[in-house]
Design a protein around this motif. Structure first.
Motif, PDB file in Angstrom:
ATOM      1  N   GLU A 147      -2.381   7.842  -4.977  1.00 26.72           N
ATOM      2  CA  GLU A 147      -2.842   6.393  -5.701  1.00 26.72           C
ATOM      3  C   GLU A 147      -3.466   6.885  -6.904  1.00 26.72           C
ATOM      4  O   GLU A 147      -4.146   7.880  -7.112  1.00 26.72           O
ATOM      5  CB  GLU A 147      -3.495   5.810  -4.801  1.00 26.72           C
ATOM      6  CG  GLU A 147      -4.983   6.499  -4.175  1.00 26.72           C
ATOM      7  CD  GLU A 147      -5.434   5.721  -3.233  1.00 26.72           C
ATOM      8  OE1 GLU A 147      -4.913   4.788  -2.636  1.00 26.72           O
ATOM      9  OE2 GLU A 147      -6.812   5.774  -3.140  1.00 26.72           O
ATOM     10  N   SER A 171       0.714  -1.069   0.038  1.00 25.12           N
ATOM     11  CA  SER A 171      -0.147  -0.107   0.147  1.00 25.12           C
ATOM     12  C   SER A 171       0.876   1.167   0.034  1.00 25.12           C
ATOM     13  O   SER A 171       1.727   1.260   0.569  1.00 25.12           O
ATOM     14  CB  SER A 171      -0.999   0.020   1.307  1.00 25.12           C
ATOM     15  OG  SER A 171      -1.319   1.362   1.542  1.00 25.12           O
ATOM     16  N   GLU A 210       3.207  -0.050  -4.550  1.00 20.98           N
ATOM     17  CA  GLU A 210       2.080  -0.799  -4.868  1.00 20.98           C
ATOM     18  C   GLU A 210       2.695  -1.819  -5.973  1.00 20.98           C
ATOM     19  O   GLU A 210       3.520  -1.872  -6.631  1.00 20.98           O
ATOM     20  CB  GLU A 210       0.949  -0.191  -5.309  1.00 20.98           C
ATOM     21  CG  GLU A 210       0.520   0.900  -4.191  1.00 20.98           C
ATOM     22  CD  GLU A 210      -1.094   0.921  -3.806  1.00 20.98           C
ATOM     23  OE1 GLU A 210      -1.755   0.035  -4.474  1.00 20.98           O
ATOM     24  OE2 GLU A 210      -1.425   1.453  -2.927  1.00 20.98           O
TER      25      GLU A 210
END
Length: 195
Positions: free
Chosen positions: A45, A16, A88
């Motif tokens: 993200e 993450s 990620e």
């Protein structure tokens, strides 16, 4: 144990982006012999309108889609190169902006590059940080696990309280608490709001 044995590997970044951004606080970043301790980061993200990957896969954003553990360096407002670490699993498109660090090594060289004598101000913002370290667009896509980058975990027994707050310097999704900073550090670009 050598520094090469301690380096942060791909597995550190293959998680993450928010966890990576938080856990980078206290880690040590060096570039070609200059650097120090990371004290401020921001996470971005794919589904975040402030993330460059939000527009999808382009020549510019390709590096954000992986593999993790690469540098994403881009020019901000045509002036400053900004350093990000791709995070990620491959294909997810996320990165951590390195906003500030406490300079500990190569101070004279960093001071000469910036014309700034106060160590506290040398790397207290993402543009100053890259200029002080000598990081430019040519480092885009570079493997963070290889020289001239050296990324190490925090010093043994170092405990750093991490505060979170809204990101700065952006106009979209500013309310998201995805800025992470070392509590009480005088080296951050702007003190975070504790949450």
């Amino acid at each position: 144990m050598s520094a090469a044995d301690e380096r942060l590997g791909v597995e550190f970044f293959d998680r993450s982006v928010h966890l990576v951004a938080r856990e980078l606080i206290g880690c040590r970043l060096f570039f070609d012999g200059c650097g120090g301790t990371i004290v401020e980061t921001e996470s971005y993200e794919r589904d975040d309108p402030a993330c460059h990957a939000y527009v999808g896969l382009t020549d510019r954003t390709e590096v954000l889609f992986g593999p993790p553990g690469r540098a994403y360096v881009y020019l901000s407002y045509g002036i400053h190169s900004l350093l990000n670490f791709v995070a990620e699993p491959e294909g997810e498109a996320a990165a951590v902006l390195i906003r500030a660090l406490e300079p500990t090594t190569g101070l004279e060289q960093m001071q000469a590059r910036l014309g700034e004598l106060r160590a506290r101000r040398l790397c207290s913002g993402p543009g100053k940080l890259t200029e002080a370290l000598g990081i430019g667009l040519e480092q885009n896509r570079a493997d963070l696990g290889r020289d001239p980058f050296l990324l190490l975990p925090p010093e043994p027994c170092q405990v750093t309280q991490v505060l979170t707050g809204p990101r700065v310097g952006i106009t979209k999704a500013v309310e998201r608490p995805w800025r992470f900073a070392a509590a009480g550090s005088p080296y951050v670009s702007k003190p975070p709001i504790p949450r």
